[in-house]
Structure formats: structure tokens, C-alpha cells
Scaffold this motif. Structure first.
Motif, PDB file in Angstrom:
ATOM      1  N   ASN A   1       0.845  -1.188   0.000  1.00 17.72           N
ATOM      2  CA  ASN A   1       0.000   0.000   0.000  1.00 17.72           C
ATOM      3  C   ASN A   1       0.885   1.244   0.000  1.00 17.72           C
ATOM      4  OD1 ASN A   1      -2.319  -1.611   0.210  1.00 17.72           O
ATOM      5  ND2 ASN A   1      -2.147  -1.681   2.430  1.00 17.72           N
ATOM      6  N   PHE A   2       0.621   2.168  -0.923  1.00 17.04           N
ATOM      7  CA  PHE A   2       1.411   3.388  -1.052  1.00 17.04           C
ATOM      8  C   PHE A   2       0.526   4.601  -0.754  1.00 17.04           C
ATOM      9  CE2 PHE A   2       3.597   0.392  -3.840  1.00 17.04           C
ATOM     10  CZ  PHE A   2       4.919   0.582  -3.469  1.00 17.04           C
ATOM     11  N   SER A   3       1.149   5.641  -0.201  1.00 17.37           N
ATOM     12  CA  SER A   3       0.403   6.869   0.077  1.00 17.37           C
ATOM     13  C   SER A   3       1.338   8.063   0.059  1.00 17.37           C
ATOM     14  CB  SER A   3      -0.305   6.777   1.436  1.00 17.37           C
ATOM     15  OG  SER A   3       0.608   6.455   2.468  1.00 17.37           O
ATOM     16  N   TYR A   4       0.807   9.176  -0.425  1.00 14.70           N
ATOM     17  CA  TYR A   4       1.518  10.453  -0.422  1.00 14.70           C
ATOM     18  C   TYR A   4       0.584  11.484   0.188  1.00 14.70           C
ATOM     19  CZ  TYR A   4       3.599  14.822  -2.027  1.00 14.70           C
ATOM     20  OH  TYR A   4       4.132  16.080  -2.076  1.00 14.70           O
ATOM     21  N   PHE A   5       1.019  12.155   1.276  1.00 15.61           N
ATOM     22  CA  PHE A   5       0.144  13.031   2.048  1.00 15.61           C
ATOM     23  C   PHE A   5       0.324  14.511   1.726  1.00 15.61           C
ATOM     24  CE2 PHE A   5       0.727   9.260   4.790  1.00 15.61           C
ATOM     25  CZ  PHE A   5      -0.600   8.842   4.847  1.00 15.61           C
ATOM     26  N   GLY A   6       1.209  14.837   0.802  1.00 16.52           N
ATOM     27  CA  GLY A   6       1.467  16.230   0.512  1.00 16.52           C
ATOM     28  C   GLY A   6       0.617  16.787  -0.613  1.00 16.52           C
TER      29      GLY A   6
ATOM     30  N   TRP B   1       3.835   7.574  -9.846  1.00 15.33           N
ATOM     31  CA  TRP B   1       4.572   6.483  -9.205  1.00 15.33           C
ATOM     32  C   TRP B   1       5.206   5.597 -10.278  1.00 15.33           C
ATOM     33  CZ3 TRP B   1       4.610   6.179  -3.868  1.00 15.33           C
ATOM     34  CH2 TRP B   1       3.607   6.847  -3.169  1.00 15.33           C
ATOM     35  N   ASN B   2       6.415   5.148 -10.022  1.00 17.41           N
ATOM     36  CA  ASN B   2       7.032   4.076 -10.790  1.00 17.41           C
ATOM     37  C   ASN B   2       7.398   2.981  -9.795  1.00 17.41           C
ATOM     38  OD1 ASN B   2       7.222   4.934 -13.636  1.00 17.41           O
ATOM     39  ND2 ASN B   2       8.359   6.660 -12.760  1.00 17.41           N
TER      40      ASN B   2
ATOM     41  N   LYS C   1      -0.919   7.295 -11.111  1.00 22.72           N
ATOM     42  CA  LYS C   1      -1.006   8.718 -10.813  1.00 22.72           C
ATOM     43  C   LYS C   1      -1.895   8.990  -9.603  1.00 22.72           C
ATOM     44  CE  LYS C   1      -0.190  10.120 -15.623  1.00 22.72           C
ATOM     45  NZ  LYS C   1      -0.707  10.898 -16.786  1.00 22.72           N
ATOM     46  N   GLU C   2      -2.240   7.954  -8.839  1.00 18.12           N
ATOM     47  CA  GLU C   2      -3.087   8.093  -7.654  1.00 18.12           C
ATOM     48  C   GLU C   2      -2.231   8.450  -6.438  1.00 18.12           C
ATOM     49  OE1 GLU C   2      -6.369   7.900  -7.826  1.00 18.12           O
ATOM     50  OE2 GLU C   2      -6.293   7.433  -9.966  1.00 18.12           O
ATOM     51  N   LYS C   3      -2.825   9.185  -5.475  1.00 19.96           N
ATOM     52  CA  LYS C   3      -2.099   9.520  -4.260  1.00 19.96           C
ATOM     53  C   LYS C   3      -2.075   8.358  -3.274  1.00 19.96           C
ATOM     54  CE  LYS C   3      -2.243  13.571  -2.400  1.00 19.96           C
ATOM     55  NZ  LYS C   3      -2.651  14.839  -1.732  1.00 19.96           N
TER      56      LYS C   3
ATOM     57  N   PHE D   1      12.484  -4.007  -5.145  1.00 21.29           N
ATOM     58  CA  PHE D   1      12.006  -3.073  -6.168  1.00 21.29           C
ATOM     59  C   PHE D   1      12.370  -1.644  -5.788  1.00 21.29           C
ATOM     60  CE2 PHE D   1       9.274  -6.795  -6.225  1.00 21.29           C
ATOM     61  CZ  PHE D   1       9.261  -7.131  -7.562  1.00 21.29           C
ATOM     62  N   GLU D   2      12.867  -0.906  -6.779  1.00 25.33           N
ATOM     63  CA  GLU D   2      13.176   0.509  -6.611  1.00 25.33           C
ATOM     64  C   GLU D   2      11.939   1.316  -6.993  1.00 25.33           C
ATOM     65  OE1 GLU D   2      15.906   1.796  -5.421  1.00 25.33           O
ATOM     66  OE2 GLU D   2      17.140  -0.026  -5.311  1.00 25.33           O
ATOM     67  N   VAL D   3      11.295   1.898  -6.005  1.00 22.02           N
ATOM     68  CA  VAL D   3      10.060   2.652  -6.224  1.00 22.02           C
ATOM     69  C   VAL D   3      10.370   4.143  -6.167  1.00 22.02           C
ATOM     70  CG1 VAL D   3       7.740   3.117  -5.362  1.00 22.02           C
ATOM     71  CG2 VAL D   3       8.682   0.805  -5.214  1.00 22.02           C
ATOM     72  N   SER D   4       9.866   4.880  -7.142  1.00 17.77           N
ATOM     73  CA  SER D   4      10.078   6.327  -7.157  1.00 17.77           C
ATOM     74  C   SER D   4       8.747   7.044  -7.329  1.00 17.77           C
ATOM     75  CB  SER D   4      11.034   6.728  -8.281  1.00 17.77           C
ATOM     76  OG  SER D   4      10.462   6.462  -9.552  1.00 17.77           O
ATOM     77  N   LEU D   5       8.680   8.236  -6.766  1.00 21.46           N
ATOM     78  CA  LEU D   5       7.497   9.086  -6.887  1.00 21.46           C
ATOM     79  C   LEU D   5       7.953  10.474  -7.311  1.00 21.46           C
ATOM     80  CD1 LEU D   5       4.487   9.764  -6.491  1.00 21.46           C
ATOM     81  CD2 LEU D   5       5.017  10.281  -4.103  1.00 21.46           C
TER      82      LEU D   5
END
Length: 757
Positions: free
Chosen positions: A170-175, A182-183, A191-193, A205-209
Motif C-alpha cells: 500500500n502506497f500513500s503520499y500526504f502532501g 509512481w514508478n 497517478k493516484e495519491k 524493487f526501486e520505487v520512485s514518486l
């Protein structure tokens, strides 16, 4: 210092629930004075009679934030924090103050108070502190700018993730964000927050936002490791196989293999939860410390496993056949055994095809220097992996994906890898030899590839290192398509016809065609080091293609003699000592290659080379990242498949069939995996709320154990989605709470609870 409105914090004092009581106490605390009138001391618990330095100070637990001794009269002190004092993680109370200030009669003093809040969803208490420090820095900057937002909010430099399943995150961005992307490190993006992402297999896995706002852009990267399983550590005594699990060896076993004169280890130790069989603690009530052995009675359709505890007579036999796989609880010892159905790469081409996972890890992640030639289905010069369904009549032969030969068809599926399970390993840079293109610009031997068997793939680690002590003596393979253009008119897939070189890259006078690969390959199933080879296209002199050194470049070349980075392909061979046609052993210091370098008939068909190449398992197509230095840091490539169990004679007492030992220790209870219900707060003082999250339907029972496995309390006929758990006299410590469905006895959930005073 007089009347400085930005004076900052002058005192900080941390305390427990026995802190200030009356007004006078509170006033002294904000001045750094304890209730007994003594001043705050640096170190220990802050009291004069503690283990501190007897130096008066202004700040408690400053860590390394006061290198100049601002809070100790200008005299720097050693690090002092809750970590150095080994304090138990729990709620904290503190007081801080700024001042004193002078306020004249009739004067007005405006005080702005800000409270920073931050949370790290994926780390521990220390990661939460780091997150809070970042948030506090931003708040301070905002205050320094007199709360001028400049019409926008800058992007955060952090995102959160939580692993919720074996391959689910589960991923989340609060800003704030005008746009974000996301990649996930597996070729997928979003493109979801807030979202949940499911990976195809375990791995790293290398995850980038990437976040964009009116104030600027931010790119955040994190590494996510989905390889860790559950269960105790296993020691292999005999036999081999992956069992369908993501294998990982303990460092001591790796060193034993590398430092052994015969390049193998009879006993290999798998990391906890990373062995061929999963053995988990299922009941602290019956948990029995000691040494155990599990062995397979056979590998045919009637084979089962048996377990016995050392120095005891009891033996437990599986109630299912190994071939079918299954899960079995053993209440006698409080453990659960899980084995997966027998399978192998190629057996189920429409259901994972035997692929488990892959990962690439750098010893120093900041020094990434290696990339891979990513497979491209639409460009013949880059379509080097022939997995998928591109085989219909209107597709040119140069782009068609590979099929099985008539005698190899698996489950009536003619295509070798129809779902492309092996197409995108580590960015499309690694593949089974069976799927590697053998035509123009390809990397495989036509006859060798045809006779290669997907079912013979094994789980391996390939390590690239600058440490020459671990380099592999190997063949250097000619990969020029036209013999007339190659040095010495060498045929493709045969030995290079240039003088062999030493580790320094200079001719060593030992003949032709031999070099050194800067690293090694290990089979995690057999405990052996493996033979390797690497390629060069000697026509590509400008791309390091003719120096007999593994030194891939960064240049792409799609014209004519297509070969990217000099075509320094990497080859890993299995131990095929039982194959009468090739007899490739495990790594032998290059002796096998020396014997092989002369006899092959370098004919256009290369038939005599086929027995060697048919035992090649894996191929990698490396390139150098532009501007980077070769071998800047060690790199480990992990390739995992569901390979079948097999005989490997070591101790001989079980006829070569797999045998594993394991030890149950009290520490194992502490490592029980977290269940599908939550407890908040945890740790707790008086009570905690248990939320079942629909984990159990119907009535259930609750049992509480200490770490010695003793049952302390139990309740029956409970129901509902949650309830309050009262401390009820439990002493401070760690406990195991177990919930069991009264309808389905095998449905058991456990969780660690921490009680504090």
C-alpha cells in the motif's frame, strides 16, 4: 542575550508519569530543575545520582544535535540519547521552554506555538523520529519566512508504504501535488495519491514518486524488499531443490562455499523463512525447544515427509503426499509444516511458469553503475528474449517468440513462456538460456538452445565484485555473427581465439580463450559454486569487444553487427556431471574449460558445442551506466525459480533424498508474523483495543501466553469485530495473544502484545 524573539528553545526535560505534580514542580521543570531541587545532569537518566557525567546541561537526550556543547556551557559531550541508554520504546512526556523574556507593564508579547506531527508508515520508532525531524525543519522554515506561503505549498520529500501481503504494498503520499507519478520498479506506474499495488513476484524493487507543484518538483525513491518469508531457519544435510520458496543463504554458508577447496558446502544454512520448506510456530502453548530433523521418504508419487525431535522417540509423518503439497499442524511440538506442490519451470506455462522472483542489490546503493540491455519485442536487434505470443504467421521470423519442440510440449501449450513470466527479469536484462535468441545478433547457440530444458533451471545468486579473490576463471565466448569478421575467424558461440589473460588483463601464456569474470555464481539449492562464461564481439574493438576482459560499455549499436556494450553477455551453467554428453561439473577453477577449449569442432553448425550449451541455465546482458565506473560497488543478482527436489548424496543415510535440520528457540516465538488483526495502543499500560478486521467469522476463543509458552488465561465464545483487552494484573513484558476460530480449529491468529508500567 536580551529580548530576542527568535531565541529558540532554552530547556528540554523528558520525564515519566511520576513527573511534576504541583505548580512549583512545573516551574522548575521548565528551568531544567528536578522536583528535589537538583539541576539536570548530562547523561544517564539526567539525575545527579545516575550514571551521567555530572555536567549540568540544558537539554536532555540531545543525541548528536549539539556538537558544540551549546547546552553544556560550550563543552562538547559524547552522544546521549534514549538509544545510548537502551530505553524501552513507549510514550514520552517532556517540557521545554524558551526564555525568560522581559515584558514591561502594558507591553504585549505575541507567542506563536506550532506542533509538528509526522508518522512513518513503514519503519520503526527511529524512522518516525526522522520523519518528525523533517516535518519540524519544514515548520521552522515556514516560521523563518514569517508564514509566507508564496502562493503555494512545496511538495513533500517523502512517501509512505506498508507491505500488506506477500506481493502487495500500500502506497500513500500526504502532501500537495498538482501532478504525481509512481514508478513501482516493475514497469508499472500510477497517478493516484493512495493506492495498493500487487507485484507479480517477490523481489527487491526501486520505487520512485515524482511530485510537481507550483513551488517546484520533488523525486523520492525508496527500496522495497518483498523477499522475506516466515518460518524457522533450516540447515540442508542432503538432497536439493527450492520447494517453490524464495531461497536465501546465511552469510556463513556463502563464505564456506567460497573458501572451500572444492567450491561447495555439504551443510548449508538458509535464512529464517527462506528455506525449501516452511516450518512455523503455530502454538506457544505446546512450543518445545530443541533440535529437529525433517526428511523426505522419497520423491515419487508416494513420498512423504517425516519429522523427529532429537533425543526423543516420537516421529510425525505427513498426512499428505509431498507431490501434492500441503499444510499440517503438529500440536505435539506447536509447529506447522507447509510444503508446496512439486513443480518446475515449464510445467505450468499459464500459471507462473515456475518463476518465483528476482532482485538486484548494490552493496552501496548510492553507487549504481550497472544496467541491462532491456528486451524490446519490436526491434530485432534488441529482441534477445523470445518469451510471449509473437509467433503468428504475419510476424517475421526475426521477431517470433520461441515454441517447444514437439517432444517438449508442456500441458498442450506449445509456447515456452506465453505469459512472459521470464521476459522482464530485472528490467528485461536476464533470461533462461532456453529463451535467448539464437539468430543474428543473438546470444545463444542454436542447437544448444533447442536441447536446453527449462525444467533444469535452478535458483542462483550472481555476484559481481572488485575483490579478485572471488573472481571466476572461465571461457570467453566469441559473439561476432560472422567468422570472417572475428579475430582468428572464430565461430560464434565458440571460444575467443585471443590469448588467455590473467586477472590483470594481460596475456598469461596459458593458451587461448580463457579470462576472468569479476565475481561468482552460487546455486542456493545444491550449495555449490557454478561455472560461468562471458562473451565478447571481437569485431567491436571500440566497445571493449576484443580485450578478453569483462568490461561492458554503454554504447548501443543496432546496425549490422548489433551488439550493445560490446556484447559482454554473462552465462551461468548448472552442474551436469550426470549428463554423459557434457559432464559439466560445479566450479573447478577453470579446469573444465581448459579441457573443452581445444576439442570443439568450430564448424558452422557447431554440433559438438551443443552438449555444453544445453546446460547453460541463465544469461544476462549487461551494460555500463554512462558516466559511471566499472565495479564501483558489489552487485548481487538473485534469480529464483520453483525447481524440483532431487537427490544429492552427502551423508548417504537418506539415499540422497532431502534432509533438513532446524532448531526451535525461545527467540522464534518473538518472530511470529503479524496477523490480520490489530491492537491499539501497543505497547499499552491498562488496556488495548483488538480489531479483528473480519479475520474470524463466528465464535472464537482467546488465549494469552508468556514467552515461555505457558498459558496464562483463556476466554471462549467470543464474537464480534473487536473488543477491549484488559491488562488484569499482567506484569510488564511481552505476551502472545492467540485467537482461534471455534468452528474452524485450524484458523489461528497470533499477535505480540507489550505491557508496560
Amino acid at each position: 542575550i536580551v529580548d530576542n524573539e527568535r531565541w529558540g528553545m532554552n530547556r528540554f526535560l523528558s520525564h515519566d508519569h511520576s513527573g511534576p505534580i504541583i505548580a512549583g514542580h512545573y516551574y522548575n521543570y521548565i528551568r531544567g530543575i528536578w522536583k528535589d531541587g537538583t539541576k539536570l545532569q548530562y547523561g544517564g537518566n539526567g539525575f545527579p545520582w545516575g550514571s551521567g557525567s555530572r555536567v549540568e546541561c540544558n537539554y536532555m537526550f540531545p543525541g548528536t544535535s549539539d556538537p558544540l556543547g551549546f547546552g553544556t556551557g560550550g563543552i562538547p559531550q559524547p552522544e546521549w540519547s534514549e538509544i545510548t541508554e537502551n530505553n524501552v520504546p513507549w510514550d514520552r512526556r517532556f517540557m521545554l521552554s524558551s526564555g525568560p523574556f522581559t515584558l514591561e507593564p502594558g507591553g504585549i508579547n505575541s507567542v506563536s506555538i506550532g506542533v509538528s506531527w509526522a508518522r512513518d508508515m513503514s519503519g520503526d520508532n527511529l524512522d518516525a523520529i526522522t520523519a518528525l525531524q523533517k516535518a519540524n525543519d519544514k515548520a521552522q522554515k515556514l516560521a523563518d519566512d514569517c508564514f509566507n506561503f508564496k502562493g503555494c505549498v512545496p511538495p513533500l520529500d517523502d512517501f509512505h508504504f506498508a507491505i500488506s501481503g506477500p506481493v502487495t504494498v500500500n502506497f500513500s503520499y500526504f502532501g500537495e501535488a498538482n501532478t504525481l507519478k509512481w514508478n513501482f520498479g516493475d514497469g508499472k506506474s500510477s497517478k493516484e495519491k493512495y493506492l495498493s499495488h500487487v507485484y507479480r513476484y517477490p523481489g527487491i524493487f526501486e520505487v520512485s514518486l515524482e511530485v510537481k507543484t507550483k513551488c517546484g518538483n520533488s523525486v523520492i525513491s525508496k527500496q522495497i524488499d518483498l523477499r522475506k518469508g516466515t518460518g524457522v531457519a533450516l540447515t540442508r544435510l542432503e538432497g536439493h531443490g527450492s520447494g517453490g520458496y524464495y531461497l536465501a543463504l546465511e552469510e556463513e554458508s556463502i563464505e564456506k562455499i567460497l573458501n572451500s577447496p572444492d567450491h561447495k558446502a555439504d551443510k548449508i544454512i538458509y535464512k529464517q523463512g527462506a528455506g525449501p520448506v516452511s516450518i512455523e510456530i503455530m502454538s506457544p502453548l505446546n512450543f518445545k525447544k530443541g533440535n529437529y530433523t525433517i526428511f523426505f521418504t522419497g520423491l515419487d508419487s508416494l513420498g512423504r515427509w517425516k519429522i523427529f525431535k532429537h533425543q526423543e522417540k516420537d516421529t510425525v509423518t505427513s498426512d499428505y503426499f509431498l507431490m501434492d503439497g500441503g499444510m499440517q499442524d503438529i500440536p505435539l511440538w506447536g509447529i506447522r509444516v507447509i510444503t508446496k506442490p512439486f513443480s518446475y519451470p515449464g510445467k505450468e506455462p499459464l500459471n507462473g511458469n515456475g518463476f518465483i522472483g528476482a532482485a538486484q542489490t548494490y552493496k552501496s546503493p548510492a553507487k549504481k553503475w550497472l544496467k541491462w540491455m532491456e528486451d524490446d519485442d519490436l526491434r530485432a536487434s534488441r529482441n534477445w528474449i523470445r518469451a510471449g505470443r509473437h509467433n503468428w504467421s504475419n510476424v517475421p521470423d526475426s521477431l517470433k517468440d520461441y515454441e517447444h519442440t514437439s517432444w517438449q510440449v508442456a500441458n498442450n501449450v506449445r509456447l515456452i513462456d506465453p505469459e512472459e513470466d521470464y521476459e522482464n527479469i530485472i528490467g528485461g536484462g536476464w533470461a533462461p538460456y532456453k529463451l535467448v535468441y539464437a539468430g543474428l545478433s543473438g546470444l545463444s547457440h542454436p542447437n544448444g538452445r533447442t536441447s536446453a530444458n527449462m525444467g533444469q533451471l535452478q535458483s542462483v545468486d550472481v555476484v559481481i565484485t572488485s575483490d579478485t579473490a572471488y573472481w571466476t576463471r572461465c571461457a570467453v565466448i566469441e559473439l561476432c555473427d560472422e567468422p570472417e569478421m572475428a579475430i582468428g575467424n572464430a565461430w560464434k558461440n565458440s571460444f575467443r581465439k585471443s590469448p588467455s589473460v590473467g586477472k590483470n588483463g594481460m596475456p598469461d601464456g596459458s593458451g587461448n580463450g580463457m579470462g576472468w569474470f569479476p565475481g561468482y555464481a552460487l546455486c542456493l539449492e545444491t550449495g555449490e559454486r557454478l561455472n560461468m562464461a562471458f562473451g565478447e564481439n571481437s569485431w567491436m574493438a571500440g566497445q571493449n569487444g576484443r580485450d578478453m576482459i569483462w568490461n561492458p560499455g554503454s554504447h548501443f549499436n543496432d546496425d549490422g553487427q548489433a551488439g550493445h556494450g560490446g556484447k559482454h553477455a554473462m552465462y551461468v551453467f548448472r552442474n551436469s556431471a550426470n549428463d554423459s554428453l557434457s559432464n559439466i561439473p560445479h566450479y573447478d577453477g577453470g579446469e573444465f574449460w581448459k579441457k573443452t577449449s581445444n576439442p570443439p569442432n568450430h564448424s558452422s553448425s557447431g554440433v559438438n558445442l551443443a552438449p555444453v550449451w544445453r546446460n547453460c541455465m541463465w544469461v544476462g546482458y549487461p551494460m555500463l551506466i554512462p558516466g559511471k565506473q566499472l565495479l564501483e560497488t558489489d552487485v548481487t543478482i538473485s534469480l529464483r525459480v520453483h525447481s524440483p527436489f532431487g537427490k544429492q548424496y552427502i551423508s548417504w543415510w537418506n539415499n540422497g533424498n532431502p534432509v533438513y535440520e532446524f532448531t526451535l528457540k525461545e527467540e522464534e516465538i518473538k518472530d511470529i508474523p503479524e496477523p490480520d488483526f490489530s491492537a491499539y495502543p501497543n505497547p499499552f499500560k491498562d488496556f488495548t483495543y483488538l480489531n479483528l478486521n473480519d479475520a474470524i467469522n463466528g465464535l472464537f476463543s482467546m488465549e494469552v501466553y508468556n514467552l515461555n509458552g505457558s498459558l496464562l488465561s483463556q476466554q471462549h465464545n467470543l464474537s464480534g469485530e473487536g473488543f477491549v483487552f484488559q491488562r488484569n494484573g499482567l506484569q510488564a513484558g511481552v505476551y502472545i495473544i492467540q485467537l482461534r476460530s471455534q468452528k474452524a480449529k485450524s484458523v489461528v491468529y497470533r499477535k505480540k502484545l507489550v505491557v508496560v508500567d
